[in-house]
Design an enzyme around this catalytic site. Structure first.
Site, PDB file in Angstrom:
ATOM      1  N   LYS A   1     -31.320  54.035  50.049  1.00 40.42           N
ATOM      2  CA  LYS A   1     -32.030  53.526  51.238  1.00 40.42           C
ATOM      3  C   LYS A   1     -32.791  52.242  50.900  1.00 40.42           C
ATOM      4  O   LYS A   1     -32.785  51.287  51.669  1.00 40.42           O
ATOM      5  CB  LYS A   1     -32.985  54.596  51.781  1.00 40.42           C
ATOM      6  CG  LYS A   1     -32.267  55.842  52.276  1.00 40.42           C
ATOM      7  CD  LYS A   1     -33.205  57.032  52.472  1.00 40.42           C
ATOM      8  CE  LYS A   1     -32.395  58.326  52.578  1.00 40.42           C
ATOM      9  NZ  LYS A   1     -33.222  59.539  52.479  1.00 40.42           N
TER      10      LYS A   1
ATOM     11  N   LYS B   1     -40.866  59.647  46.886  1.00 41.80           N
ATOM     12  CA  LYS B   1     -40.009  60.816  46.670  1.00 41.80           C
ATOM     13  C   LYS B   1     -40.931  61.981  46.364  1.00 41.80           C
ATOM     14  O   LYS B   1     -42.131  61.789  46.160  1.00 41.80           O
ATOM     15  CB  LYS B   1     -39.047  60.576  45.509  1.00 41.80           C
ATOM     16  CG  LYS B   1     -39.754  60.038  44.247  1.00 41.80           C
ATOM     17  CD  LYS B   1     -38.785  59.786  43.098  1.00 41.80           C
ATOM     18  CE  LYS B   1     -38.040  58.478  43.204  1.00 41.80           C
ATOM     19  NZ  LYS B   1     -36.610  58.614  43.375  1.00 41.80           N
ATOM     20  N   ARG B   2     -40.392  63.207  46.327  1.00 36.26           N
ATOM     21  CA  ARG B   2     -41.231  64.335  45.940  1.00 36.26           C
ATOM     22  C   ARG B   2     -41.872  64.043  44.571  1.00 36.26           C
ATOM     23  O   ARG B   2     -41.282  63.365  43.733  1.00 36.26           O
ATOM     24  CB  ARG B   2     -40.387  65.627  45.866  1.00 36.26           C
ATOM     25  CG  ARG B   2     -39.976  66.178  47.213  1.00 36.26           C
ATOM     26  CD  ARG B   2     -41.172  66.606  48.055  1.00 36.26           C
ATOM     27  NE  ARG B   2     -41.800  67.804  47.548  1.00 36.26           N
ATOM     28  CZ  ARG B   2     -41.754  69.007  48.131  1.00 36.26           C
ATOM     29  NH1 ARG B   2     -41.123  69.158  49.281  1.00 36.26           N
ATOM     30  NH2 ARG B   2     -42.347  70.044  47.601  1.00 36.26           N
TER      31      ARG B   2
ATOM     32  N   HIS C   1     -26.595  70.808  43.791  1.00 39.68           N
ATOM     33  CA  HIS C   1     -27.502  69.660  43.867  1.00 39.68           C
ATOM     34  C   HIS C   1     -28.453  69.563  42.685  1.00 39.68           C
ATOM     35  O   HIS C   1     -29.391  68.766  42.727  1.00 39.68           O
ATOM     36  CB  HIS C   1     -28.369  69.732  45.130  1.00 39.68           C
ATOM     37  CG  HIS C   1     -27.612  69.602  46.405  1.00 39.68           C
ATOM     38  ND1 HIS C   1     -27.465  68.406  47.067  1.00 39.68           N
ATOM     39  CD2 HIS C   1     -26.963  70.521  47.144  1.00 39.68           C
ATOM     40  CE1 HIS C   1     -26.760  68.597  48.159  1.00 39.68           C
ATOM     41  NE2 HIS C   1     -26.439  69.867  48.235  1.00 39.68           N
TER      42      HIS C   1
ATOM     43  N   LYS D   1     -39.245  63.216  37.777  1.00 40.45           N
ATOM     44  CA  LYS D   1     -39.107  61.923  38.474  1.00 40.45           C
ATOM     45  C   LYS D   1     -40.062  60.870  37.895  1.00 40.45           C
ATOM     46  O   LYS D   1     -39.957  59.696  38.190  1.00 40.45           O
ATOM     47  CB  LYS D   1     -39.346  62.107  39.967  1.00 40.45           C
ATOM     48  CG  LYS D   1     -38.299  62.997  40.651  1.00 40.45           C
ATOM     49  CD  LYS D   1     -38.630  63.226  42.110  1.00 40.45           C
ATOM     50  CE  LYS D   1     -37.756  64.270  42.784  1.00 40.45           C
ATOM     51  NZ  LYS D   1     -36.458  63.737  43.249  1.00 40.45           N
TER      52      LYS D   1
ATOM     53  N   THR E   1     -31.145  59.755  46.813  1.00 42.89           N
ATOM     54  CA  THR E   1     -30.626  59.094  48.017  1.00 42.89           C
ATOM     55  C   THR E   1     -31.606  58.013  48.471  1.00 42.89           C
ATOM     56  O   THR E   1     -31.206  57.042  49.112  1.00 42.89           O
ATOM     57  CB  THR E   1     -30.399  60.111  49.152  1.00 42.89           C
ATOM     58  OG1 THR E   1     -31.525  60.986  49.202  1.00 42.89           O
ATOM     59  CG2 THR E   1     -29.134  60.917  48.929  1.00 42.89           C
TER      60      THR E   1
HETATM   61  C1  F58 Z   1     -31.872  66.975  45.745  1.00 49.65           C
HETATM   62  N1  F58 Z   1     -32.279  68.342  45.703  1.00 49.65           N
HETATM   63  C2  F58 Z   1     -31.657  66.379  44.370  1.00 49.65           C
HETATM   64  N2  F58 Z   1     -33.461  70.133  46.529  1.00 49.65           N
HETATM   65  O1  F58 Z   1     -32.811  66.532  43.581  1.00 49.65           O
HETATM   66  C3  F58 Z   1     -31.329  64.906  44.536  1.00 49.65           C
HETATM   67  O2  F58 Z   1     -31.031  64.326  43.292  1.00 49.65           O
HETATM   68  C4  F58 Z   1     -30.135  64.756  45.470  1.00 49.65           C
HETATM   69  O3  F58 Z   1     -29.931  63.412  45.786  1.00 49.65           O
HETATM   70  C5  F58 Z   1     -30.364  65.521  46.764  1.00 49.65           C
HETATM   71  O4  F58 Z   1     -30.683  66.865  46.506  1.00 49.65           O
HETATM   72  C6  F58 Z   1     -29.151  65.492  47.660  1.00 49.65           C
HETATM   73  O5  F58 Z   1     -28.016  65.861  46.968  1.00 49.65           O
HETATM   74  C7  F58 Z   1     -33.192  68.804  46.596  1.00 49.65           C
HETATM   75  O6  F58 Z   1     -33.685  68.077  47.430  1.00 49.65           O
HETATM   76  C8  F58 Z   1     -34.366  70.783  47.313  1.00 49.65           C
HETATM   77  O7  F58 Z   1     -35.150  70.209  48.022  1.00 49.65           O
HETATM   78  C9  F58 Z   1     -34.306  72.305  47.255  1.00 49.65           C
HETATM   79  C10 F58 Z   1     -35.048  72.929  48.399  1.00 49.65           C
HETATM   80  C11 F58 Z   1     -35.010  74.447  48.305  1.00 49.65           C
HETATM   81  C12 F58 Z   1     -35.514  74.971  47.009  1.00 49.65           C
HETATM   82  C13 F58 Z   1     -34.807  74.326  45.862  1.00 49.65           C
HETATM   83  C14 F58 Z   1     -34.821  72.799  45.931  1.00 49.65           C
END
Ligand code: F58
Length: 831
Positions: free
Chosen positions: A677, A565-566, A373, A571, A673
């Protein structure tokens, strides 16, 4: 096996109040649950009692389907998909389950007849389980919804964190974190399975021994923790299939530390219990991996070990041996967090079930598939060998053995290329030795996939280049998707009704491609008006809710420009802020200028230790405080920061957005994602060619997408030729003036230092090329402002955006996983 003679029910005389879907049946069941589960009569019932009674009423109906599913799956002996994920960001259950059961309207009528405030109970009361950080956890939840809807036998395995992602407050413009005590009032959606528990070992040492003439390894751990299962049913939409989400909670074994008790060390004994239970206490709230955090590795191993032991238990129920385990299960590793599963399955097969290496490796390598990811180098997970040795000594031995065998293969394939061997190795030997979890996951899997086309291409050409050369056939792209049930039907009922009317049926909810039928109406003036009215109503809902819960006042007639988003530098929320300041300065210089009135809405949490991200939140609020209160601006520009962005708040936000900000530096966002939405709900996107934006633009058409900024290739070229952000300021007077304005203290009550870490970082380093993309972004935003003025045209683009989102349903993604990776087929269930 014991059987029970279930007495026949006579439907004429015995009303099945626990399972009936009739309005009368629902009313009866609701009152029964209020009485006999909550022990309350209506006059004294609290909002929580009223919610609980509704939840139990729905849960009974789900459990009926769950039981039927379990027995149908058992009979069909079909392959089960096991989704291994450290996070599930589920969002509120009740409304979603009512939709998936197909009884939302009937339940509303039942509620009305009982005199209940239905929306209060269904929408407001529920505390959501926030067992994830962001996109990755939410994706897991969408995939669970689609697996059940597609009737695929599936189990989601994960961790039952006692405290999920923190709640965010905004105080004086700063983020303040509050712990998320989501279980305080009980959780009606889960069933504890106290007898379903497995021991998980940590620490100690290993020993070689002889067993019937074979060499075996015995692990003598110094700590054993129990994992107890908590099950949540996940119902499909419009089908009777209900799958299982099984989350593990850590407990100390009952006889915790006898030794300490006997020697009178009471506190020592209790400490052991506390340490064990700490494993599932709290979700790490960082959206990057936590280097060196022992507890995090414990969490990963803990849930993986419980899950694999459970899968083996299930397999041995109906099979004598584990020889065809991999035919019965496909296990998806949701990023590297569960990658230790590769070593753990090997250990279980070798040490616990007496298998030899070769057959065990065949089973393991054919069980797992791995999703990546992220490309951010700092996010690629590694663990120090020293920590591994201390916590999981047996696994380290197994990893070394896997590595030796693997590198032998590599050496034969690439004679003399020791540099390549070092790059491919599971162990990074530069500096302190570390285990590379992505390499472990790749070597131990039959498939590796990225989450959007661009992401997969970059994966194959950069971080996984050597692996891709070695095993090109293992690499796949499966572009992410989101569930239209939650993100249209539940969150935007007015839009769903209009879509159903225009499409002539509800088929689009299961087959999002059907929304293409909306294209025929895109130019229809009457339809456009109705479309716009739906959007405006959602904007009004959001404005009303903000008025009730915060001091933000926003005008639904303005363009709602949303970034949710975060908070992360890549970003680029700060690029958005630079745009706001640009407009503010222009309007101050020229109060009569004809500017499209806009409301900028932000939402998102920053990792608690990520100072720059927290400073970005402060900057957004600081700019808002000035702009919102400047009488000269008079409401033309407004800025609102919506606190505590989570699934529930997202559901209020997506329907109300006119413009969706997807402005990451190209090459950094794996997929995104939220972009899907927003677009499904008729927002237009302003975005870079990053992640799934590329494919969204392909689908909706370039005329219906606001594109700006450098491409991923251009970013690389610009970096290679030496990027000097200061040059951007030197050549752009307006940009320079904006950064200077921030430094002047205008937004910080005269404090000229507060935002320096941000502005200096932009001028001197700008790792995510905010300044390089600034001018292109501003010009693109001018085009947006201009486009808004032709509302008929805007509405047309908005309709086309929603109409062309079929590809981004998680049903499509999951079907691709089933066909291309898991080789899983559907099993029809009937109650
Ligand atoms: C996200 N990763 C990607 N990681 O940033 C985003 O582009 C993608 O759409 C999504 O995954 C789904 O594929 C993400 O959310 C985390 O939250 C992890 C949590 C645990 C620690 C490392 C990051």
């Amino acid at each position: 096996m014991k059987t029970i003679n279930i007495p026949p029910t006579n439907p004429a005389s015995v009303e099945r109040t626990r399972t009936s879907l009739s309005k009368e049946g629902l009313k009866r069941a609701y009152v029964d649950n209020l009485f006999y589960l909550q022990g309350r009569f209506p006059e004294v019932a609290t909002p929580l009692d009223l919610y609980m009674a509704a939840a139990y009423t729905v849960r009974d109906r789900m459990l009926e389907r769950w039981i039927c599913s379990a027995s149908a799956y058992r009979e069909a002996r079909a392959r089960t998909v096991c989704y291994l994920s450290a996070e599930y960001l589920l969002g509120p259950h009740l409304a979603n389950n009512l939709i998936n059961l197909g009884i939302m309207e009937k339940a509303r009528e039942a509620g009305d007849e009982l005199g209940l405030d239905f929306d209060e109970i269904v929408v407001e009361s529920e505390e959501e389980p926030g067992l994830g950080n962001g996109g990755l956890g939410r994706l897991a939840a969408c995939y669970m919804d689609s697996l059940a809807t597609l009737q695929i036998p599936a189990i989601g395995y994960g961790i039952r964190y006692e405290f999920g992602i923190f709640d965010q407050l905004i105080q004086d413009g700063w983020q303040v974190e509050v712990s998320d005590v989501w279980l305080r009032d009980g959780n009606p959606w889960e069933l504890p399975r106290p007898k379903l528990r497995f021991g998980v070992c940590f620490g100690g040492h290993t020993e070689q021994c002889q067993d019937n003439g074979r060499m075996r390894v015995r692990w003598h751990p110094d700590l054993v923790v129990n994992g107890v299962a908590y099950d949540t049913p996940i119902l499909g939409y419009g089908v009777d299939n209900a799958n299982l989400l099984r989350l593990w909670k850590a407990e100390a074994p009952r006889s915790f530390d006898f030794q300490s008790f006997n020697t009178g060390d009471y506190y020592g004994a209790v400490q052991t219990k506390v340490d064990a239970e700490n494993i599932t206490k709290v979700l790490y709230p960082n959206d990057e991996p936590q280097a060196g955090k022992e507890l995090r590795l414990k969490q990963q191993y803990f849930f993986v070990s419980c899950s694999l032991q459970d899968m083996i238990r299930l397999h041995l129920h109906s099979n004598d041996t584990l020889d065809d385990f991999h035919h019965k299960f496909a296990a998806q590793l949701n990023d590297t967090h569960p990658a230790i599963a590769v070593a753990e399955l090997m250990r279980l097969l070798l040490d616990e079930h007496g298998m030899d290496w070769e057959p065990a490796w065949t089973i393991t390598r054919n069980t797992f598939a791995f999703t990546n990811h992220t490309l951010l180098p700092e996010a690629l997970e590694t663990w120090s060998v020293a920590l591994f040795e201390r916590l999981l000594p047996r696994h380290l031995e197994i990893i070394y053995e896997i590595n030796n065998r693997f590198l032998d293969e590599v050496r034969i394939r690439y004679l003399g290329d020791e540099a390549r061997v070092a790059r491919l190795s599971l162990i990074d030997e530069r500096g302190e030795k570390r285990v590379r979890m992505a390499h472990l996951a790749t070597v131990g899997s039959f498939a590796v996939n990225g989450v959007a086309e661009l992401h997969t291409e970059l994966l194959k050409s950069t971080v996984m280049k050597d692996f891709c050369e070695l095993w090109p056939e293992r690499f796949h792209n499966i572009t992410n998707g989101v569930t239209p049930r939650r993100f249209i039907v539940v969150s935007n009922p007015r839009l769903a009704a209009l879509m159903t009317e225009a499409c002539g049926s509800e088929k689009w909810i299961r087959n999002l491609g059907c929304l293409r039928m909306l294209e025929a109406y895109a130019g229809d003036e009457n339809f456009q008006q109705r479309w716009q009215a739906v959007k405006t109503a959602a904007k009004r809902d959001l404005a009303d809710w903000l008025t009730r819960t915060t001091d933000a006042r926003i005008d639904p007639e303005t363009l709602f420009d949303v970034q949710a988003k975060r908070i992360h530098e890549y970003k680029r929320q700060h690029l958005n802020v630079l745009h706001i300041i640009t407009l503010y300065r222009r309007l101050k210089a020229n109060p009569n200028m004809d500017l499209t009135p806009r409301t900028f809405i932000f939402g998102g949490k920053a990792a608690p230790g990520y100072h720059l991200a927290k400073l970005i939140i402060k900057l957004i609020n600081a700019v808002g405080a000035v702009v919102n209160h400047d009488p000269q601006i008079n409401g033309t520009l407004r800025v609102a920061f919506l606190p505590n962005f989570n699934v529930k708040n997202g559901q209020r936000l997506y329907p109300a957005a006119d413009l969706s900000e997807q402005i990451s530096m190209a090459g950094k966002e794996a997929s995104g994602t939220g972009n899907m939405k927003f677009s499904m709900n008729g927002a237009l996107t302003i975005g870079t060619l990053d992640g799934a934006n590329v494919e969204i633009r392909e689908e909706v058409g370039e005329d219906n997408f606001f594109l700006f900024g450098l491409s991923a290739d251009e970013v690389q070229r610009r970096l290679a030729s030496g990027y000097h952000p200061r040059d951007c300021c030197d050549s752009d007077e307006e940009l320079r003036a904006i950064l200077d304005l921030i430094d002047s203290g205008l937004f910080s009550h005269g404090d000229t230092r507060l935002f320096r870490p941000l502005t200096e970082n932009l001028r001197n380093h700008d790792p995510f090329m905010v300044l390089a993309d600034f001018r292109s972004y501003i010009e693109c935003q001018e085009a947006v402002g201009h486009a808004w003025r032709d509302r008929a045209h805007w509405n047309r683009m908005s309709i086309l955006n929603a109409a062309r989102m079929g590809k981004f349903s998680s049903d499509r993604s999951v079907q691709e996983y089933c066909d291309r990776i898991w080789k899983a087929r559907s099993v029809d269930v009937k109650v």
